[in-house]
Write an enzyme that holds these catalytic residues in place. Sequence first.
Site, mmCIF file in Angstrom:
data_model
loop_
_atom_site.group_PDB
_atom_site.id
_atom_site.type_symbol
_atom_site.label_atom_id
_atom_site.label_comp_id
_atom_site.label_asym_id
_atom_site.label_seq_id
_atom_site.Cartn_x
_atom_site.Cartn_y
_atom_site.Cartn_z
ATOM 1 N N GLN B 218 -5.197 -9.921 7.765
ATOM 2 C CA GLN B 218 -3.976 -9.133 7.955
ATOM 3 C C GLN B 218 -3.850 -8.657 9.399
ATOM 4 O O GLN B 218 -2.863 -8.017 9.746
ATOM 5 C CB GLN B 218 -3.982 -7.916 7.018
ATOM 6 C CG GLN B 218 -3.814 -8.288 5.556
ATOM 7 C CD GLN B 218 -3.831 -7.085 4.634
ATOM 8 O OE1 GLN B 218 -4.639 -7.018 3.725
ATOM 9 N NE2 GLN B 218 -2.939 -6.130 4.836
ATOM 10 N N ARG B 365 -2.504 -1.217 -0.892
ATOM 11 C CA ARG B 365 -1.056 -1.111 -0.702
ATOM 12 C C ARG B 365 -0.657 0.339 -0.415
ATOM 13 O O ARG B 365 0.123 0.953 -1.156
ATOM 14 C CB ARG B 365 -0.326 -1.632 -1.932
ATOM 15 C CG ARG B 365 1.127 -1.964 -1.636
ATOM 16 C CD ARG B 365 1.756 -2.762 -2.729
ATOM 17 N NE ARG B 365 3.119 -3.105 -2.362
ATOM 18 C CZ ARG B 365 3.793 -4.099 -2.880
ATOM 19 N NH1 ARG B 365 3.249 -4.874 -3.789
ATOM 20 N NH2 ARG B 365 5.025 -4.349 -2.515
ATOM 21 N N CYS B 366 -1.220 0.883 0.645
ATOM 22 C CA CYS B 366 -1.113 2.319 0.879
ATOM 23 C C CYS B 366 -1.403 2.591 2.338
ATOM 24 O O CYS B 366 -2.214 1.922 2.952
ATOM 25 C CB CYS B 366 -2.121 3.004 -0.035
ATOM 26 S SG CYS B 366 -2.810 4.537 0.553
ATOM 27 N N GLU B 735 4.978 0.115 0.548
ATOM 28 C CA GLU B 735 3.953 0.840 -0.180
ATOM 29 C C GLU B 735 4.461 2.082 -0.898
ATOM 30 O O GLU B 735 3.778 2.611 -1.772
ATOM 31 C CB GLU B 735 2.829 1.197 0.787
ATOM 32 C CG GLU B 735 2.192 -0.063 1.314
ATOM 33 C CD GLU B 735 1.414 0.137 2.605
ATOM 34 O OE1 GLU B 735 0.619 -0.735 2.929
ATOM 35 O OE2 GLU B 735 1.607 1.156 3.273
#
Lengths: 166, 781
Positions: B218, B365-366, B735
């Site tokens: 990522q 996802r935060c 998110e």
Amino acid sequence: MEPLPIQVTVNGRTYSAEVEPRLLLVHFLREVLNLTGTHIGCDTTSCGACTVLWNGRPVKSCTVLAVQVDGGEILTVEGLEGEGQLHPVQEGFWEEHGLQCGFCTPGMMMTAVALLNENPDPTEEEIRKAISGNLCRCTGYVNIVKAIQYAARKMREGMSVHAGGV
Amino acid sequence: MAARAVHGIGVPVKRKEDPRFIRGKGTYVDDIKLPGMLVMDIVRSPYAHARIKRIDVSKALAMPGVIDVITGEELAKANLAWMPTLMGDRQMVLPTDRVVYYAQEVAAVIATDRYRAADAVLAVEVEYEPLPPVLNPFDALKPDAPLVRPDREQKSNHIWHWEAGDKEKTDRIFHEAEVVVAQDLYIPRIHVASIETCGCVANYDPVTDKLTIWMTSQAPHAHRTVFSLVTGIPEHKIRIISPDIGGGFGGKVPVYPGYVIATYATLKHKKPIKWIEDRSENLQADSFARDYHIHAELAATRDGKIRGLRVRVVADHGAFDAAANPSRFPAGLFSVCTGSYDMQAAHIQVDGVYTTKPPGGVAYRCSFRVTEAVHTIERMVDILADELGMDPAEIRFKNFVQPHQFPYKSPTGWEYDSGNYPAALQKALETIGYQELRREQAERRARGELMGIGISTFTEIVGAGPSHTFDILGIKMFDSAEIRVHPTGAVIVRIGVQTQGQGHETTFAQIVAEELGIPVEYITVEHGDTDTAPYGLGTYASRSTPTAGAATAVAARKIREKARLIAAHLLEVSPDDLEWKDYAFRVKGAPDRHKTMQEIAFAAYTNFPLGLEPGLEAECYYDPPNLTFPFGAYVCVVDIDRGTGQVKIREFLAVDDCGTIINPMIVEGQIHGGLTMGMAAALLEEIVYDENGTMLTGTFMDYLLPTAVETPHWKTAKTITPSPHHPLGAKGVGESPTIGAPPALVNAVVDALSHLGVRHIDIPITPAKVYRILQEKGVAE
């Protein structure tokens, strides 16, 4: 173990190969035939990323041996498009934003094709049940359901005659 | 040119990346196949904590097709047995004397194909002397606890202590408070479980002396810098390509030992090495998320005005602190936990602790622990409402930061950029018919049925930088874009962030289309290749649009300013006589005299004014002045089956506000996906260990991801409050739903049971957990 000869028709083309008896169908497709559209997500028949059609029925190719499909017909995502025209399921996924990272998409679409071949007018509940063996981590399924409904409409209207090349 | 043809901001453009994915023509890491490529597989520890007495690789090495078996001892000679983590800790690549978590990497087999490699993994003999595992962070802090990390100078399992807010003021408020509520909350260890696992193909070319690594990353640029620092290879001799990525969700931010071993192996054997982990390896050994033991207290007046928040956290980080937080924030952005509510003071304390579990602390996802923060405040507000007998909507309206208070300085020091919380909740309540639902609930309750309504009104914090506060290993958290307009008006855009499904190739093209008036189909967006893309910090924490999206807009505006000079030259007017309107430079007062960007682009290479540099390109490294603060109001309705404890989500409405929306179709898709992951955490997912530290949830048969059957048909709505400091007013959205959904769901379930005296349930709220409560309360059927 000695390799065994197999003959398989994949996406309408017949291949002869000698394979180890333990070779999984998904590895045969990906590594022997270089058809990398079929993905591997879990190894335990849970996620469905590796779903292909074997004689028209959806199977998880991580749990099928290549030798088992000897003499059979396999359809993968690469065989969905016919003569430059997208299969209605492919079109539906694009139109309705039914994919994000794209990793589960080929398996999801193959399950959808199998569903619509059997049931041209499924309810939302029937669609959700049919794809419950295919995990998607990105979309939340709402748009996948819409994509399959789109394809169902399109196929019923007969606007696309390509059922997948096999 | 008509706006529709441009397909700029606000248009639901179909995704440019989809044609390859729907044909099975994406290129994921496992699809890379190079001549002479070897395959790596990993021997893993069956113990959570053990001394390694002996590793015998001879049988494995003698097997057909086996090229090599790499151990920690060999890596130590190359000074690679340990690697730095992104949090300034260090982590074993391969162990030399001990293992500290179940499924830890112990040795690596290199073979001609994956079957032979897997055979050889079984043939590597390792003799272990088991040591007592340390599984609970509270036990880990006891003085007699076995030491997880004897390699450290500090001889305890305590990693760090971190505080935010004003302790003295907060304590005073609590001392004087009319009402105090307190609650322990545990947010369990979970796993992002992207459908594509992690892996790489590492290829060292001895002719060009160049190392190319296709990697599930990522953050390819940051990883290139780390690889250069760890291996000593000059950075221009390393190329990291993050091709199509099958979902990231934070799990592909860390550097995993497998990447490093594969890189060592290609340097040693001068052949391409592929390593793709299987699902069990992914769930058992890759970075976990959450694992926060929280004690929270709210102080309030008797009429429901919140005055202060006090939180203590014990954070289980596993055996290495390999979280992916900005350097100065060991607990991430957890201190945003005062949420959407105006209060006088807050004090937060977090202690990080080592245990014999896999390392991590990634943001599932935060945006760096904001999920934990939102869960804390949204649960506590409901608990306070229950204590005071107030409606959970009413208590929220009473305590919201009001629209006129923005920019709002929170008690822990954050400056919220913009928001209108009452409007979002009002819209949610009206859309779902809240009053009617409350009436229905009362009727059903009278009949003995269990129906609950849950609300969550969360504030997100996304888009790190700004650089004065945020860095990773010293690298400032800016981001970048580079735009080149070709002579015919076609464009290539390269960005420093990396899509894993978010649709950057479409969204970023729309930004350029809007800014330059060039139709979106003439714009290509590239990313993820460190040899071609500008340096960036990558995609996580919803930072792409706030940072690289801003960089793209600013770079496009630089191009427009140069284009103005060329247009003036072509139209033979002064640049000041031109205005940019309807996607063209037009002469003020004579709008028919105009030049489109395509015409200007051609002139930039064929007929530019004397003294002006030819060409039409620009770049921007954007350092955001602040984070952005998206928010939302979620309402969830559940029915609970008294016979099974099953929670059925009848309806879930998400009202999100992410500022300016670039592609509404993509934003809605992001919300659907985020809600589903939020639901997963609330109802299904948990990493479980037995008393020996063996992981019990190492496959998708035990670690439950939601299928289409459990997932409801999400309903969405929006309000739009642009960010005042972002060039487009955009905030980031990927998110928000993952952090906003869990408390809405928990609040709904607790609401269904509140009349029975239930005030809190820890996630995941499984049917078994609910059924036990129903039995305790005597209402199970």
